[in-house]
Design a protein around this motif. Structure first.
Motif, PDB file in Angstrom:
ATOM      1  N   ILE A 508      33.386 -13.440  10.063  1.00 27.92           N
ATOM      2  CA  ILE A 508      31.683 -13.322   9.678  1.00 27.92           C
ATOM      3  C   ILE A 508      31.434 -15.047   9.487  1.00 27.92           C
ATOM      4  O   ILE A 508      30.249 -15.120   9.811  1.00 27.92           O
ATOM      5  CB  ILE A 508      31.949 -12.820   8.171  1.00 27.92           C
ATOM      6  N   SER A 509      32.161 -15.705   8.852  1.00 27.49           N
ATOM      7  CA  SER A 509      31.591 -17.239   8.803  1.00 27.49           C
ATOM      8  C   SER A 509      31.281 -17.627  10.369  1.00 27.49           C
ATOM      9  O   SER A 509      30.595 -18.686  10.293  1.00 27.49           O
ATOM     10  CB  SER A 509      32.670 -18.107   7.982  1.00 27.49           C
ATOM     11  N   GLU A 510      32.134 -17.443  11.141  1.00 31.19           N
ATOM     12  CA  GLU A 510      32.152 -17.995  12.490  1.00 31.19           C
ATOM     13  C   GLU A 510      31.027 -17.314  13.455  1.00 31.19           C
ATOM     14  O   GLU A 510      30.463 -18.139  14.143  1.00 31.19           O
ATOM     15  CB  GLU A 510      33.590 -17.989  13.245  1.00 31.19           C
ATOM     16  N   ASN A 511      31.242 -16.144  13.290  1.00 32.99           N
ATOM     17  CA  ASN A 511      30.179 -15.282  14.227  1.00 32.99           C
ATOM     18  C   ASN A 511      29.645 -14.046  13.567  1.00 32.99           C
ATOM     19  O   ASN A 511      30.305 -12.877  14.105  1.00 32.99           O
ATOM     20  CB  ASN A 511      30.594 -15.247  15.688  1.00 32.99           C
ATOM     21  N   PRO A 512      28.816 -14.021  12.695  1.00 33.85           N
ATOM     22  CA  PRO A 512      28.387 -12.766  11.985  1.00 33.85           C
ATOM     23  C   PRO A 512      27.683 -11.686  12.994  1.00 33.85           C
ATOM     24  O   PRO A 512      27.895 -10.468  12.912  1.00 33.85           O
ATOM     25  CB  PRO A 512      27.296 -13.276  10.885  1.00 33.85           C
ATOM     26  N   GLN A 513      26.946 -12.264  13.971  1.00 30.77           N
ATOM     27  CA  GLN A 513      26.163 -11.250  15.012  1.00 30.77           C
ATOM     28  C   GLN A 513      27.101 -10.520  15.691  1.00 30.77           C
ATOM     29  O   GLN A 513      26.897  -9.448  16.035  1.00 30.77           O
ATOM     30  CB  GLN A 513      25.096 -12.370  15.755  1.00 30.77           C
ATOM     31  N   LYS A 514      28.360 -11.186  16.018  1.00 26.84           N
ATOM     32  CA  LYS A 514      29.365 -10.484  16.791  1.00 26.84           C
ATOM     33  C   LYS A 514      29.642  -9.102  16.009  1.00 26.84           C
ATOM     34  O   LYS A 514      29.731  -8.227  16.811  1.00 26.84           O
ATOM     35  CB  LYS A 514      30.518 -11.119  17.115  1.00 26.84           C
ATOM     36  N   ILE A 515      29.928  -9.427  14.793  1.00 27.34           N
ATOM     37  CA  ILE A 515      30.324  -7.964  14.085  1.00 27.34           C
ATOM     38  C   ILE A 515      29.242  -7.123  14.111  1.00 27.34           C
ATOM     39  O   ILE A 515      29.445  -5.852  14.110  1.00 27.34           O
ATOM     40  CB  ILE A 515      30.673  -8.694  12.517  1.00 27.34           C
ATOM     41  N   ILE A 516      27.843  -7.610  13.914  1.00 31.37           N
ATOM     42  CA  ILE A 516      26.964  -6.598  13.905  1.00 31.37           C
ATOM     43  C   ILE A 516      26.682  -5.905  15.277  1.00 31.37           C
ATOM     44  O   ILE A 516      26.690  -4.548  15.226  1.00 31.37           O
ATOM     45  CB  ILE A 516      25.592  -7.247  13.456  1.00 31.37           C
ATOM     46  N   ASP A 517      26.848  -6.717  16.293  1.00 28.32           N
ATOM     47  CA  ASP A 517      26.731  -5.941  17.680  1.00 28.32           C
ATOM     48  C   ASP A 517      27.738  -5.016  17.943  1.00 28.32           C
ATOM     49  O   ASP A 517      27.662  -3.866  18.435  1.00 28.32           O
ATOM     50  CB  ASP A 517      26.864  -7.283  18.761  1.00 28.32           C
ATOM     51  N   LEU A 518      29.057  -5.553  17.319  1.00 26.42           N
ATOM     52  CA  LEU A 518      30.177  -4.472  17.533  1.00 26.42           C
ATOM     53  C   LEU A 518      30.140  -3.204  16.777  1.00 26.42           C
ATOM     54  O   LEU A 518      30.283  -2.281  17.314  1.00 26.42           O
ATOM     55  CB  LEU A 518      31.365  -5.348  17.345  1.00 26.42           C
ATOM     56  N   LEU A 519      29.797  -3.270  15.453  1.00 25.21           N
ATOM     57  CA  LEU A 519      29.844  -2.079  14.867  1.00 25.21           C
ATOM     58  C   LEU A 519      28.435  -1.280  14.690  1.00 25.21           C
ATOM     59  O   LEU A 519      28.266  -0.235  14.720  1.00 25.21           O
ATOM     60  CB  LEU A 519      29.907  -2.396  13.292  1.00 25.21           C
ATOM     61  N   GLN A 520      27.221  -1.961  14.738  1.00 22.87           N
ATOM     62  CA  GLN A 520      25.861  -1.338  14.905  1.00 22.87           C
ATOM     63  C   GLN A 520      25.163  -1.562  16.139  1.00 22.87           C
ATOM     64  O   GLN A 520      24.166  -0.544  16.294  1.00 22.87           O
ATOM     65  CB  GLN A 520      24.991  -2.098  13.623  1.00 22.87           C
ATOM     66  N   GLY A 521      25.671  -2.236  16.849  1.00 21.31           N
ATOM     67  CA  GLY A 521      25.131  -2.378  18.104  1.00 21.31           C
ATOM     68  C   GLY A 521      24.103  -3.587  18.382  1.00 21.31           C
ATOM     69  O   GLY A 521      23.234  -3.405  17.260  1.00 21.31           O
TER      70      GLY A 521
END
Length: 623
Positions: A508-521
């Protein structure tokens, strides 16, 4: 109806018939048990339907599907902390912002003079029209209660399908306000102040574009008149817009009046008047067609009126330099200047908010807007030397709690589906008949029934397909999931997920957008996120449940009725038809047996009587 005779022969006919019927009831009881099993299976589907619907709607969509659920950004306000609220969204860019607020956005508003204190919102329009309505003779009272009251807001006249006003003397202020607010076409919000007795009508559209135009009343009594109309004395008087575009400070009254160039002497010398009470000794100010907008503003300034002209909208506004209210004169021909602008507005215009962010002035039509990924809510104006500074920081707590909650809910769902598909089926424990229950204890009945209900969905194709689709989805994204700390367990755990919280926090600290794209698209590819795809899998299962068992795919209820047209419903309907026929056949058979035994008993009775008579005639005894 068959007359049942028992006892002449000394035989227990009831027991004999019951024993004979027992064999005939076997097919009937078997069908009753099959029906019970199918009803239990349908109820099991409904239980799963409820859990899956909650997983899809309450959790994947409503709880985890919003951007805020995975938002790892937090806005930190320093400096003037009372002027605004700031909330960082998941799209926050991390840009520091220094904000000062020069003006808050307002709504276009009509404010009536009011009826004074003491009138509650339950007061009827008839009572406003005539406070003595309750003391009137019955006929006069009924006429007043039936009287129509009208208002037109932004072209909406509040009439029924027959063209009659919705408001009558029986209508309360509260009902009138509610009706206005519910009308989307009017685009207005009405409110009533019981303290002052004032009716307020505001535009739903915030900022300078909002309007509250009151139309002319052609039938019925004016509601605005009930509230004593709009005050003529105002903080500012605004005209309506002049015809045309491309106005500048040098535009003349001749052009505003619609004259065509080249202007004639008549056009340029035509006089236009404007008067204000208490200003210029009450005398009107005279302008000529040759006067420009700038000239008019200067001449009004000389007599104590602050004038402004909106070049984009072609309208004047007038204020008193003293800061008090201002009121137009009422003499005939004293305000011919206003004819160019089709008179004055009945409402006070709304204003856009004005803010300065990092040295750049910005206007917005609302006090709520998003900039640099930070949602701002303006609360009050701020002095130039008291700016608000907004920074964004990473705060992983919300995202972590969301993902932990998702994994817990997902594991619970998978565990339930796996349990149902692998549950032991006890084939020797059929549903108990009522006769069987008579000879059993309550505890034994409960234990037996639990075993009979076990395994109803064992290897069910819908459940197995749903589990398989979910696990395949997770497997397909396992590389990305494992990079943020989400992994699967051993093969025998049937798809259970595990979370490495420390690894997730680092991701999350390194790339929060990646998690959003993965889980929410990503925003550019709606529906591609893990949560979205799980929703689609769930919807497919809910649709199949509905087709097979008649469950409600739009509800988590476990008590609602089933749809009539479905596979199980049609089968149960067939069972009921067969059971009705079998029940009738059993009754017919039972009556036939009793009829036969009755005939036998009757024959035996006659034989016994004849035998006794014969022996008696021979002087013998039957003993």
């Amino acid at each position: 109806m068959v007359t049942r005779v028992n006892g002449f022969s000394g035989m227990d006919i009831d027991s004999m018939v019951k024993s004979m019927m027992a064999a005939k009831r076997v097919p009937f009881d078997k069908l009753v048990q099959d029906k019970q099993l199918l009803e239990w299976k349908r109820d099991s589907y409904r239980e799963i339907n409820s859990k899956l619907y909650q997983f899809k709607s309450a959790q994947l969509t409503d709880k985890y599907g919003f951007n805020s659920a995975l938002n790892a950004n937090k806005a930190v306000i320093t400096g003037n902390t009372t002027a605004l609220k700031a909330e960082a969204t998941a799209e926050a860019t991390g840009t520091e912002m220094k904000v000062s607020i020069e003006r808050l956005a307002t709504r276009a508003t009509v404010e009536t003079r009011g009826v004074g204190a003491g009138k509650s919102s339950q007061t009827t329009l008839a009572e406003l029209f005539n406070p003595a309505v309750t003391t009137l003779p019955p006929n006069d009272q009924e006429a007043l209660l039936s009287k129509e009251f009208a208002i037109t807001i932004n072209g909406e006249s509040f009439k029924d399908n027959n063209g009659k006003p919705l408001f009558t003397g029986k209508t309360s202020i509260a009902t009138m306000v509610s009706t206005i607010n519910a009308n989307a076409k009017a685009n207005a919000i009405a409110s009533y102040d019981e303290i002052t007795g004032k009716l307020f009508i505001r535009s739903k559209t915030s900022g300078a574009e909002g309007k509250v135009e009151l139309g002319t009343i052609t039938s019925g009594e004016s509601i605005m008149d009930l509230f004593q109309g709009v005050p003529t004395e105002k903080a500012a008087i605004e005209t309506n817009s002049a015809k045309g575009t491309g106005f500048t400070g040098s535009t003349t009254l001749a052009k505003l009046a619609g004259a065509t160039e080249p202007f004639t002497g008549t056009d340029l010398n035509k006089e236009y008047k404007l008067s204000f009470k208490g200003i210029n000794s009450g005398n009107s100010i005279t302008f000529k067609g040759s006067d420009s907008i700038d000239n008019i503003i200067s001449q009004l300034d000389a007599v104590g009126v602050t004038a402004a002209f909106d070049l984009s909208k072609g309208k004047f506004s007038f204020k008193s330099e003293s800061g008090g209210t201002i009121e137009l004169g009422t003499g005939v021909g004293e305000n011919t200047l206003l004819d160019i602008f089709n008179g004055v507005q009945t409402y006070s215009s709304g204003l856009n908010s004005q803010v300065t962010i990092n040295g750049t002035k910005i206007e917005k039509d609302s006090n709520n807007f998003t900039i640099n990924g930070v949602s701002l809510t303006l609360l009050e104006t701020s002095a130039a030397d008291k700016t608000t500074t907004i920074n964004t920081q990473t705060d992983s707590s919300t995202a972590i709690e969301t993902i932990k909650g998702f994994i817990e809910d997902y594991n619970s769902m998978i565990e339930l589906l796996n349990k149902k598909t692998s549950e032991v089926k006890y084939r020797d424990f059929a549903p108990l008949t009522e006769e069987q229950k008579k000879d059993m204890k309550e505890a034994d009945i409960k234990t037996w029934t639990e075993k009979a209900q076990s395994g109803l969905l064992k290897n069910d194709d819908i459940l197995r397909s749903t589990v398989s689709s979910m696990r395949m989805l997770i497997t397909g994204k396992l590389g990305d999931l494992s990079s943020i700390g989400i992994t699967t367990g051993q093969y025998y755990e049937n798809g259970k997920l595990y979370l490495d919280e420390s690894k997730l926090k680092t991701a999350i600290s390194e790339n929060p957008q990646k998690i959003i794209d993965l889980l929410q698209g990503p925003t550019s590819d709606a529906g591609s996120g893990l949560f979205d795809k799980l929703v689609k899998i769930s919807e497919t299962a809910l649709e199949r449940f509905s087709e097979k068992a008649g469950t409600d795919r739009f509800s988590a209820s476990i008590t609602g009725s089933y749809k009539a047209e479905n596979v199980i419903g049609r089968t149960l309907k067939g069972y009921n038809s067969r059971l009705d026929t079998m029940q009738k056949n059993l009754v017919t058979a039972e009556n036939r047996y009793y009829k036969q035994f009755t005939a036998m008993e009757t024959a035996m009775s006659k034989l016994q009587s004849q035998s006794s008579s014969l022996l008696s005639s021979l002087g013998l005894s039957s003993n």
